[in-house]
Every structure is written in C-alpha cells, then in structure tokens.
Scaffold this motif. Structure first.
Motif, PDB file in Angstrom:
ATOM      1  N   SER A   1      39.661  39.931  27.627  1.00 31.28           N
ATOM      2  CA  SER A   1      40.782  40.688  28.189  1.00 31.28           C
ATOM      3  C   SER A   1      40.666  40.758  29.709  1.00 31.28           C
ATOM      4  O   SER A   1      39.630  40.423  30.293  1.00 31.28           O
ATOM      5  CB  SER A   1      40.802  42.108  27.617  1.00 31.28           C
ATOM      6  OG  SER A   1      39.703  42.857  28.119  1.00 31.28           O
ATOM      7  N   TRP A   2      41.726  41.229  30.338  1.00 27.69           N
ATOM      8  CA  TRP A   2      41.710  41.394  31.795  1.00 27.69           C
ATOM      9  C   TRP A   2      40.614  42.371  32.220  1.00 27.69           C
ATOM     10  O   TRP A   2      39.871  42.123  33.180  1.00 27.69           O
ATOM     11  CB  TRP A   2      43.074  41.875  32.279  1.00 27.69           C
ATOM     12  CG  TRP A   2      43.159  42.090  33.758  1.00 27.69           C
ATOM     13  CD1 TRP A   2      43.267  43.275  34.419  1.00 27.69           C
ATOM     14  CD2 TRP A   2      43.123  41.074  34.776  1.00 27.69           C
ATOM     15  NE1 TRP A   2      43.304  43.077  35.777  1.00 27.69           N
ATOM     16  CE2 TRP A   2      43.219  41.730  36.026  1.00 27.69           C
ATOM     17  CE3 TRP A   2      43.025  39.690  34.754  1.00 27.69           C
ATOM     18  CZ2 TRP A   2      43.219  41.057  37.242  1.00 27.69           C
ATOM     19  CZ3 TRP A   2      43.018  39.000  35.967  1.00 27.69           C
ATOM     20  CH2 TRP A   2      43.119  39.688  37.188  1.00 27.69           C
ATOM     21  N   SER A   3      40.489  43.475  31.502  1.00 25.84           N
ATOM     22  CA  SER A   3      39.447  44.459  31.858  1.00 25.84           C
ATOM     23  C   SER A   3      38.054  43.881  31.639  1.00 25.84           C
ATOM     24  O   SER A   3      37.119  44.183  32.398  1.00 25.84           O
ATOM     25  CB  SER A   3      39.632  45.753  31.060  1.00 25.84           C
ATOM     26  OG  SER A   3      39.503  45.517  29.678  1.00 25.84           O
ATOM     27  N   ASN A   4      37.891  43.036  30.585  1.00 27.14           N
ATOM     28  CA  ASN A   4      36.611  42.349  30.387  1.00 27.14           C
ATOM     29  C   ASN A   4      36.256  41.520  31.615  1.00 27.14           C
ATOM     30  O   ASN A   4      35.115  41.551  32.110  1.00 27.14           O
ATOM     31  CB  ASN A   4      36.682  41.394  29.189  1.00 27.14           C
ATOM     32  CG  ASN A   4      36.780  42.065  27.846  1.00 27.14           C
ATOM     33  OD1 ASN A   4      37.307  41.478  26.901  1.00 27.14           O
ATOM     34  ND2 ASN A   4      36.295  43.292  27.722  1.00 27.14           N
ATOM     35  N   ARG A   5      37.232  40.791  32.124  1.00 25.58           N
ATOM     36  CA  ARG A   5      36.992  39.869  33.229  1.00 25.58           C
ATOM     37  C   ARG A   5      36.646  40.617  34.515  1.00 25.58           C
ATOM     38  O   ARG A   5      35.770  40.186  35.277  1.00 25.58           O
ATOM     39  CB  ARG A   5      38.212  38.955  33.423  1.00 25.58           C
ATOM     40  CG  ARG A   5      38.504  38.119  32.172  1.00 25.58           C
ATOM     41  CD  ARG A   5      39.714  37.215  32.332  1.00 25.58           C
ATOM     42  NE  ARG A   5      40.157  36.733  31.027  1.00 25.58           N
ATOM     43  CZ  ARG A   5      40.748  35.566  30.807  1.00 25.58           C
ATOM     44  NH1 ARG A   5      40.997  34.740  31.804  1.00 25.58           N
ATOM     45  NH2 ARG A   5      41.111  35.217  29.589  1.00 25.58           N
ATOM     46  N   LEU A   6      37.323  41.729  34.747  1.00 24.25           N
ATOM     47  CA  LEU A   6      36.995  42.540  35.922  1.00 24.25           C
ATOM     48  C   LEU A   6      35.580  43.081  35.833  1.00 24.25           C
ATOM     49  O   LEU A   6      34.829  43.074  36.817  1.00 24.25           O
ATOM     50  CB  LEU A   6      37.985  43.695  36.058  1.00 24.25           C
ATOM     51  CG  LEU A   6      39.049  43.539  37.152  1.00 24.25           C
ATOM     52  CD1 LEU A   6      40.030  42.452  36.750  1.00 24.25           C
ATOM     53  CD2 LEU A   6      39.781  44.841  37.412  1.00 24.25           C
ATOM     54  N   SER A   7      35.206  43.546  34.658  1.00 26.73           N
ATOM     55  CA  SER A   7      33.878  44.121  34.471  1.00 26.73           C
ATOM     56  C   SER A   7      32.791  43.075  34.679  1.00 26.73           C
ATOM     57  O   SER A   7      31.755  43.343  35.306  1.00 26.73           O
ATOM     58  CB  SER A   7      33.777  44.731  33.064  1.00 26.73           C
ATOM     59  OG  SER A   7      32.524  45.340  32.875  1.00 26.73           O
TER      60      SER A   7
ATOM     61  N   ILE B   1      28.446  40.629  38.266  1.00 22.09           N
ATOM     62  CA  ILE B   1      27.862  39.529  39.030  1.00 22.09           C
ATOM     63  C   ILE B   1      27.866  39.843  40.524  1.00 22.09           C
ATOM     64  O   ILE B   1      26.922  39.494  41.250  1.00 22.09           O
ATOM     65  CB  ILE B   1      28.610  38.217  38.736  1.00 22.09           C
ATOM     66  CG1 ILE B   1      28.539  37.913  37.229  1.00 22.09           C
ATOM     67  CG2 ILE B   1      28.026  37.070  39.540  1.00 22.09           C
ATOM     68  CD1 ILE B   1      27.132  37.955  36.635  1.00 22.09           C
ATOM     69  N   ALA B   2      28.910  40.524  40.997  1.00 15.95           N
ATOM     70  CA  ALA B   2      28.920  40.950  42.404  1.00 15.95           C
ATOM     71  C   ALA B   2      27.753  41.896  42.684  1.00 15.95           C
ATOM     72  O   ALA B   2      27.093  41.803  43.730  1.00 15.95           O
ATOM     73  CB  ALA B   2      30.252  41.616  42.735  1.00 15.95           C
ATOM     74  N   ARG B   3      27.478  42.800  41.754  1.00 12.23           N
ATOM     75  CA  ARG B   3      26.349  43.720  41.931  1.00 12.23           C
ATOM     76  C   ARG B   3      25.024  42.977  41.906  1.00 12.23           C
ATOM     77  O   ARG B   3      24.077  43.332  42.629  1.00 12.23           O
ATOM     78  CB  ARG B   3      26.390  44.793  40.843  1.00 12.23           C
ATOM     79  CG  ARG B   3      27.452  45.860  41.088  1.00 12.23           C
ATOM     80  CD  ARG B   3      27.577  46.807  39.920  1.00 12.23           C
ATOM     81  NE  ARG B   3      28.440  47.950  40.237  1.00 12.23           N
ATOM     82  CZ  ARG B   3      29.025  48.715  39.335  1.00 12.23           C
ATOM     83  NH1 ARG B   3      28.855  48.466  38.031  1.00 12.23           N
ATOM     84  NH2 ARG B   3      29.778  49.732  39.706  1.00 12.23           N
TER      85      ARG B   3
ATOM     86  N   ILE C   1      32.881  43.361  48.694  1.00 11.55           N
ATOM     87  CA  ILE C   1      33.519  42.867  47.467  1.00 11.55           C
ATOM     88  C   ILE C   1      33.232  43.813  46.307  1.00 11.55           C
ATOM     89  O   ILE C   1      34.126  44.144  45.522  1.00 11.55           O
ATOM     90  CB  ILE C   1      33.029  41.436  47.164  1.00 11.55           C
ATOM     91  CG1 ILE C   1      33.592  40.467  48.201  1.00 11.55           C
ATOM     92  CG2 ILE C   1      33.437  41.015  45.752  1.00 11.55           C
ATOM     93  CD1 ILE C   1      33.080  39.041  48.068  1.00 11.55           C
ATOM     94  N   VAL C   2      31.985  44.259  46.197  1.00 13.17           N
ATOM     95  CA  VAL C   2      31.636  45.234  45.152  1.00 13.17           C
ATOM     96  C   VAL C   2      32.502  46.486  45.295  1.00 13.17           C
ATOM     97  O   VAL C   2      33.057  46.995  44.302  1.00 13.17           O
ATOM     98  CB  VAL C   2      30.135  45.605  45.231  1.00 13.17           C
ATOM     99  CG1 VAL C   2      29.832  46.818  44.353  1.00 13.17           C
ATOM    100  CG2 VAL C   2      29.275  44.419  44.816  1.00 13.17           C
ATOM    101  N   ASP C   3      32.634  46.980  46.505  1.00 11.64           N
ATOM    102  CA  ASP C   3      33.428  48.197  46.743  1.00 11.64           C
ATOM    103  C   ASP C   3      34.883  48.001  46.342  1.00 11.64           C
ATOM    104  O   ASP C   3      35.487  48.883  45.713  1.00 11.64           O
ATOM    105  CB  ASP C   3      33.346  48.612  48.216  1.00 11.64           C
ATOM    106  CG  ASP C   3      31.968  49.119  48.600  1.00 11.64           C
ATOM    107  OD1 ASP C   3      31.199  49.474  47.688  1.00 11.64           O
ATOM    108  OD2 ASP C   3      31.655  49.147  49.812  1.00 11.64           O
TER     109      ASP C   3
END
Length: 376
Positions: free
Chosen positions: A189-195, A200-202, A359-361
């Motif tokens: 899902s879209w929320s999966n992809r954001l998470s 990975i950014a973290r 980017i994380v922020d």
C-alpha cells in the motif's frame, strides 16, 4: 569383579559406565573447541591491531576489531568467530540458498532453539577478495541500528569467508515489488511504501551522522532492502561501504562501484563518492516506490525515464507516475512531498542535494500530518 567402581555381578548398573565415558569425552571436546575459538578471536584481534603482517594491513583500510572488544563479544555470545564445520552444520552444508550477490551466495542457517540466521558466503572466484570481506566485517562490527541488518558472527577458516547475519524472513523489497512470488503476496500500500522509505532514510541517517567514523553505503537499492514485514525494512550488504567523510581520490571507470540505475551520476563522472551519493540512490528508490518500476527501463535509468513528468510544474501530471497497482489510493500531498524529495536528491550537482536528516524530517512530517487527519 569391579570396573570403574561398579560390580560386574550387578549388570543393571553397568549403563553408568558408558555414560561417564561420554561425559568425559564431550567435556574434553568442548574445552578443545573453546580453546580453538579463543585462538581465532585472538588472531583476528592481533591482525586488527597491526601486530602481525596480515591481509588487514595489506588492505590499507581502517580496521578496528580490538582485542578487548573481540574477547567481550565472543564471551557474551553477541558476535563471535565460528569454525567452518559449525556453519556447514547450521546450513546443512550450504543446502538452502536464500539470496545471492555479485560476489556471494546467502544460505539459511538453523541456530537452534527455533532461531535462524543467514550465512553470506563470499566467493573469491567471483571477485570477493579477502580485503573486501574484512572491510565488511569491520563495518558490521561498528554499527547497530534497528534498520540495519546485524552481524552475529564470522568465519575465516580453510579458505572460506563467511558472515553469519541476522535473518530477515520476508525477502527483499525488489522481490516483493518485481517478482511473481512477491506480487502474489499482494500490493504494498501507499502507507507501506512511505514507512519503508522512512526506515531506510533513518538507516542512512545513522550511517552518515551517528556511526563513528561516518559510513557511506554506496549500494542503496531495493535488492539490498530486506523486509521485516510490509511496513518495516532493514538495509543490508555493506561490502562496498566507505568509512569517513574525507574526499576519496577519483577512481578510474573500471573501479567504479555500485549498481546501474542507482549510481550517483556525479560519482560516475568524477569517481568521487560522498554521503550525497547515497542520497542520489535514495532518490531512485523513492521513484521505484512511487512508480512500481525497476531502476532501469531497458537501457534508460528510471531517473531519466521519469524526468519530464516528475519535473513538471503541474502537480496533477505527477499522478501519471503512480504505480497502477495502487489504484489511485494515494495521499496527493504525500506524493507531492516524495516527488519533491526525489527531484532534489537527483540533481546533478551533489552539493545541491539535501542531506539525509532533512529527508527523514520531511517524510516523518508528512506521515504525521496524515495520522492527525485520520484521527481528526
């Protein structure tokens, strides 16, 4: 007649004799094995401290497996050296392959008590030199973060180069998005992809800003992202990492490292790698999550393939980028943020790219706004 203190006229008690012999045998074997492990740990520590002329010295890399730390890890069972026979037994003689890389194969290992690990077998015949292997061990011994795959142990025995790594059961993001098996598990899902993007950014934020010395991953890509579940992921494969932020000498095209489609265009031109090289790769990863496409489209990179659309001033055009499998179930404000991050991460001038903390922020903020809206 008496044997080892037991009367042979009472055969009911004779079973105790072989039991005693077995206990003595296993005690001796365990003591020998403990001495072997201690010797291996001591050899690695000595090599790392420059006390002998080994491959660590020849490699010229800054290896820091100190004698004190190595002894501590081995004693506490957190990270330890393994004999080849142990890992051959755990993997059933390298029977179940669960992954592969340019210079390695990865096998499932059963560690006992229901625990599993992943054994990365680095092959010299595939270009996995001793120096590269020891570089990766050195990096893995320095890092610890929830979004980085952890090291459990390693083995340099009888010509083998083995890493025992944390086992992540749900394969890679590449497998999940681009293979028949992965797609049969349903669409992320879209929320999966954001998470996943935030995880990975973290991980990169930790490598760039918290690890000491800082670490440049150099091979951020979907096949190096292992899924804990649909929402969370860990970054893996540290064989190409560079330590420190000093400017690295330009390299010839034949020694350029990385993966086509993800590799920083500035790095490809100059041979100079920096933390902003990882930021570029992360920008490609965002495009992959947005579009559902691989990092290359034939001979064209995904960054090139999407350039006209993602740089269009009309945000409505950005909808054309979306993975059709999402069926339009996307938060448009979040899409705008991710496209903007991708555009800034992919600029030619590496100095113009954002650092990973910003980017994380930005990803965190847009996810929090959605959460507030849903609660409201």
């Amino acid at each position: 007649m008496w044997l080892l203190g037991f009367s042979t006229t009472n055969p009911g008690k004779l079973w105790v004799i072989p039991a005693i012999i077995m206990v003595i045998f296993f005690t001796v074997m365990l003591r020998k094995f403990a001495v072997y492990l201690e010797a291996q740990a001591r050899a690695v520590a000595v090599a790392s401290n420059g006390e002998t002329q080994t491959d660590l010295e020849k490699g010229g890399q800054d290896h820091i497996i100190s004698r004190t730390k190595c002894s501590m890890w081995c004693t506490e069972g957190v990270i330890r050296t393994y004999a080849l026979e142990e890992l051959k037994m755990a993997t059933r003689d390298f029977r179940i392959q669960i992954g592969f890389g340019a210079t390695s194969f990865v096998y499932l290992a059963e560690l006992g008590d229901g625990r599993f690990g992943a054994v990365k077998r680095v092959m010299e015949e595939k270009g996995g030199s001793r120096k590269i292997f020891l570089d990766e061990v050195s990096v893995l011994l320095r890092i610890s973060h929830p979004n980085l795959v952890g090291l459990l142990g390693f083995c340099l025995d009888k010509g083998e180069q083995l890493l025992l790594l944390e086992y992540i059961p749900n394969k890679s993001l590449f497998d999940r998005m681009h293979t028949y098996y992965g797609q049969s598990q349903g669409t992320l899902s879209w929320s999966n992809r954001l998470s996943i993007a935030l995880d990975i950014a973290r991980a990169l934020e930790y490598l760039h800003l918290i690890a000491d010395p800082p670490i440049i991953h150099r091979d951020v890509k979907s096949s190096n992202i292992l899924l804990i579940d649909n929402n969370h992921a860990k970054l893996a494969d540290f064989g190409l990492c560079k330590l420190g932020y000093e400017t690295f000498a330009p390299q010839t095209p034949t020694t350029i490292k990385g993966s086509f489609g993800y590799a920083d265009t500035n790095y490809l031109k100059t041979g100079i790698v920096s933390p902003k090289s990882d930021v570029y790769s992360f920008g490609v990863l965002l495009l992959e999550l947005i579009t559902g496409l691989k990092s290359t489209q034939g001979s064209v990179t995904l960054a090139e393939w999407t350039e006209d659309c993602r740089k269009n001033d009309d945000s409505g055009v950005w909808g054309q980028l979306l993975d059709p499998k999402l069926k339009g179930e996307v938060d448009l404000e979040q899409l705008k943020v991710l496209v903007d991050i991708a555009n800034s991460a992919l600029v030619e001038n590496c100095e113009g790219r954002p650092d990973i903390s910003s980017i994380v922020d930005r990803i965190s903020s847009c996810m929090e706004l959605q959460s507030h809206d849903e609660l409201g």
